[in-house]
Enzyme design. Structure first.
Site, short mmCIF file in Angstrom:
data_model
loop_
_atom_site.label_atom_id
_atom_site.label_comp_id
_atom_site.label_asym_id
_atom_site.label_seq_id
_atom_site.Cartn_x
_atom_site.Cartn_y
_atom_site.Cartn_z
N HIS A 366 0.87 -1.02 0.00
CA HIS A 366 -0.10 -0.03 0.01
C HIS A 366 0.65 1.16 0.03
O HIS A 366 0.45 2.27 -0.71
CB HIS A 366 -0.84 -0.07 1.08
CG HIS A 366 -1.86 -1.30 0.97
ND1 HIS A 366 -1.73 -2.42 1.65
CD2 HIS A 366 -3.11 -1.42 0.28
CE1 HIS A 366 -2.67 -3.13 1.15
NE2 HIS A 366 -3.42 -2.74 0.38
N CYS A 679 -8.80 -4.04 -12.96
CA CYS A 679 -8.56 -2.97 -12.24
C CYS A 679 -6.99 -3.47 -11.67
O CYS A 679 -6.41 -2.45 -10.66
CB CYS A 679 -9.28 -2.42 -11.52
SG CYS A 679 -10.06 -3.51 -9.94
#
Length: 754
Positions: A366, A679
């Site tokens: 992340h 995605c």
């Protein structure tokens, strides 16, 4: 030991005096070896310095032939000196000449010496050279003498690292401590950054290595260790997560902090005459040098824990804050860290930040997502990155190749500067395509959307000319916040996103936490396999209040507008039905209280769990659209943890099993006349986008930096020819699992720009 009582302390005090004298580097080294030989009653003391070419050069000696200085050179695989450097451990022999690694050099005159003690000169676990003492007599040096020499080597390491000895070296044979380095990691975020090192967790700068009062230093060490132990006990007794750290990490810290062997080594180092903080650093550097040579991943992970614990202890001793200063970045700052969370990266001044280098961290971490959003070059999995650099070092980060250049030579820096200028010209060419429709050469329209998750992402919509946001990761707001975002805070973010998008669609993914996405303010649930555990929609359905508050914020933010919402990690149709029932409940609540509802609501699901591949008919009967999460889908299909360096790159996403699964999803979507988007990271590389369009995908969601290269390729693509090739590869049993080479050959023959 043989010297006078308290010999090591006397030696260190005399060393401090020599280090302060205004003499040349060679004179200083010559005085140091005389001091050591006298103190240890050794007939020989020699210093070998590791050079940039990997050779060990004799820089100073007392006892050997002085004409051998700067003449005798050993390979790192040669002789006892080479063995000490290679193993980074002391070697203590009563008869050196009988050892199989002994290498005779006639110019030194050392054939008359038998006893040998060699210790590595270490800094941050890296070997900078070797220090040796020798005697004619057959004898084994005592533990106190070994300790004294290791302590002296630590002081000498700072002299070498300072660059003071560079003036003594011939061109191409400079000391390795400040040598240019090229290391390679995993590309995380595209771009080229030239700048200077900023350590995310700066090493404690030790001003004084030599103790004036050993007993006082011993008391300082014992007090700091007790304080550290007490703090760890308090953190763990609170039962919550402190400073974003997991409980298992704190448990490991406590185990090491109470380890008697660790404390004893530091106390012994203090007794040789070091200050408390210098003793901690010496033990840490010795341990790091040994463990860096281990291949066992568990042991190497423990090295990180010991590093962190030692740094905490040193901060206790020198009074430094645990948190790094983030408001005084130099121009063109390149962050170097062992690991980092997305919130920590966002704390830095973005106008000065150019790049990021991590010892850990993969393409789907992340912090990587945030680095891409900030538009900074990033490279991960760079071994010992924090130990290879010093603050202020020149550094170059190539986020495309994964190369990192530390202290680069002038020609390397010039070459990368030209590469950066070329990249800037390419970016200008991509920018010129911004308003051009994304239509292949044979007339197929392909929509390119953005992956986003933070306010910093929003300007990219206009910059890239993207068709919209195909994936808005709502969990990033939760991950960078200090406390759980309230409904009102979520509402403001979602409203800002919709405002920035204007008439372009935005697809919001509901909260996808758990697994590797840990919220610092939530209790960590211990799981054997978090990636397959309590996460995403599973957590949301078990904690419906959390999911309902997010749905309410989204519905209110989209008042009078269109809303697209999708649920992550759906494994069974009843999960989708249950989540949709919660949404209906929130719609009923808002109607009852007079709120204006969205003009249109489309509800979809992520296809990322293989079980859903066998429920596609039921899914498409219920969902308004589907989005494929290729990152998770690929790791689950191959049972290969994408965060595990041993297996993350073992299987190719552009392979027959993955591509057949993706083609089946597209065909089902077309059969039910439902939109389908991909995605994951697969679509953010031109060759991946080529494969997806060949399968029938006509909507991709990409990282912002990928839009230009992918669009440029698609404008030149004959989609029909690509589909015919793909069908042939998948239907007629490709000669091997991966078809990357076949697609690359097709692209080269078609003249596609990658």
């Amino acid at each position: 030991m043989r010297g006078a009582l308290g010999g090591p302390r006397v030696l260190l005090r005399r060393l401090r005096e020599v280090m302060a004298e205004p003499v040349s580097a060679q004179e200083r080294l010559d005085k140091i070896v005389v001091l050591i030989a006298a103190n240890m009653v050794a007939e020989v003391c020699s210093v070998y310095v590791l050079r940039v070419d990997g050779m060990l050069e004799l820089y100073a000696t007392q006892g050997l032939n002085p004409e051998a200085v700067h003449l005798t050179v050993l390979g790192s695989d040669e002789g006892l000196v080479g063995l000490v450097a290679r193993e980074a451990e002391a070697i203590n022999l009563s008869d050196a000449q009988s050892h199989p690694s002994f290498s005779f050099r006639p110019e030194t005159g050392e054939e008359i010496y038998h006893a040998f003690l060699g210790v590595p000169i270490l800094r941050a676990g890296n070997t900078l050279g070797v220090m040796v003492v020798q005697n004619r007599a057959h004898r084994t040096y005592s533990e106190e003498e070994v300790e004294a020499l290791q302590t002296t080597a630590m002081v000498l390491a700072e002299m070498i690292a300072s660059g003071e000895l560079s003036a003594l070296a011939r061109p191409g044979a400079e000391p390795a401590a400040r040598r240019p380095l090229q290391v390679t990691g995993v590309p995380l975020s595209d771009g080229i950054a030239l700048g200077h090192v900023v350590l995310h967790e700066p090493r404690v700068v030790i001003r004084n290595y030599i103790a004036d009062d050993v007993q006082k230093e011993m008391k300082r060490l014992d007090t700091a260790v007790e304080t550290l132990r007490d703090e760890l006990d308090v953190m763990l007794s609170r039962g919550d997560v402190a400073d974003g750290e997991h409980r298992d990490v704190l448990e490991t810290f406590r185990m090491f902090a109470h380890d008697r062997g660790w404390l004893k080594k530091m106390q012994e180092a203090v007794m040789t005459g070091l200050t408390a903080e210098a003793a901690v650093e010496r033990v840490e550097s010795d341990t790091r040098a040994r463990m860096m040579r281990q291949t066992d991943p568990y042991l190497r992970e423990r090295l990180h824990d010991l590093d962190d614990l030692a740094n905490r202890l040193m901060r206790k001793l020198v009074g430094a804050e645990h948190a790094p200063a983030k408001d005084a970045l130099p121009e063109n700052a390149i962050l170097v860290a062992r690991t980092m969370g997305p919130a920590a990266l966002l704390d830095y001044d973005r106008s000065r930040l150019r790049g990021l280098v991590l010892e850990e961290g993969g393409a789907t971490a992340h912090v990587t997502i945030v680095a891409r959003a900030l538009g900074i070059a990033a490279v991960g999995n760079v071994e010992n990155a924090t130990g290879l650099v010093d603050p202020g070092d020149a550094i170059i980060v190539d986020g495309q190749s994964g190369e990192v250049q530390v202290r680069p030579a002038a020609d390397i820096e010039s070459a990368y500067a030209e590469k950066a200028r070329f990249r800037a010209r390419r970016q200008a060419q991509y920018a010129a395509l911004r308003d051009k429709p994304c239509v292949t050469r044979d007339g197929e329209e392909v929509q390119l959307h953005l992956n986003a998750g933070l306010l910093v992402d929003l300007p990219h919509i206009q910059e890239t000319g993207a068709a919209g946001i195909g994936l808005f990761r709502t969990e990033l707001q939760f991950m960078v916040a200090a406390a759980f975002p309230r409904t009102a805070e979520q509402y403001r973010l979602y409203q800002a996103v919709l405002d920035a998008a204007g008439d372009r669609p935005v697809t919001f993914r509901t909260l996808d936490v758990g697994g590797d996405k840990v919220l610092p303010y939530m209790r960590v649930v211990e799981e054997e396999n978090p990636a397959l555990g309590w996460r995403a929609i599973r957590l949301g359905l078990d904690r419906p209040g959390l999911l309902r508050s997010q749905m309410r914020a989204l519905l209110r933010a989209a008042s009078g507008r269109s809303l697209k919402m999708m649920f992550p990690m759906v494994s069974a149709i009843d999960e989708f039905d249950a989540a949709k029932a919660l949404l209906e409940g929130e719609l009923t609540y808002l109607r009852r209280h007079g709120h204006t509802l969205p003009e249109r609501i489309d509800v979809g699901a992520m296809v990322e769990v293989p079980a859903l591949l066998f429920q596609l008919d039921e899914l498409f009967q219920r969902a308004d659209f589907v989005s494929v999460g290729s990152n998770d889908l690929v790791q689950f299909l191959y049972a290969a943890d994408r965060g595990n360096n041993f297996v993350a790159d073992r299987f190719d996403a552009i392979s027959v099993p993955v591509l057949r699964a993706l083609r089946n999803i597209v065909r089902k979507a077309h059969a039910y006349d439902k939109p389908v988007t991909l995605c994951g990271e697969l679509g953010s590389k031109p060759i991946g986008a080529l494969a997806l369009v060949a399968l029938g995908f006509r909507a991709l969601s990409l990282s912002p930096s990928a839009v230009g290269p992918v669009k440029s390729m698609l404008l030149e693509l004959d989609a029909g020819a690509a589909t015919r090739l793909m069908d042939d590869l998948l239907d007629n049993h490709a000669p091997k699992i991966s078809v990357r080479e076949e697609l690359a050959a097709f692209a080269a023959e078609a003249g596609l720009t990658f």
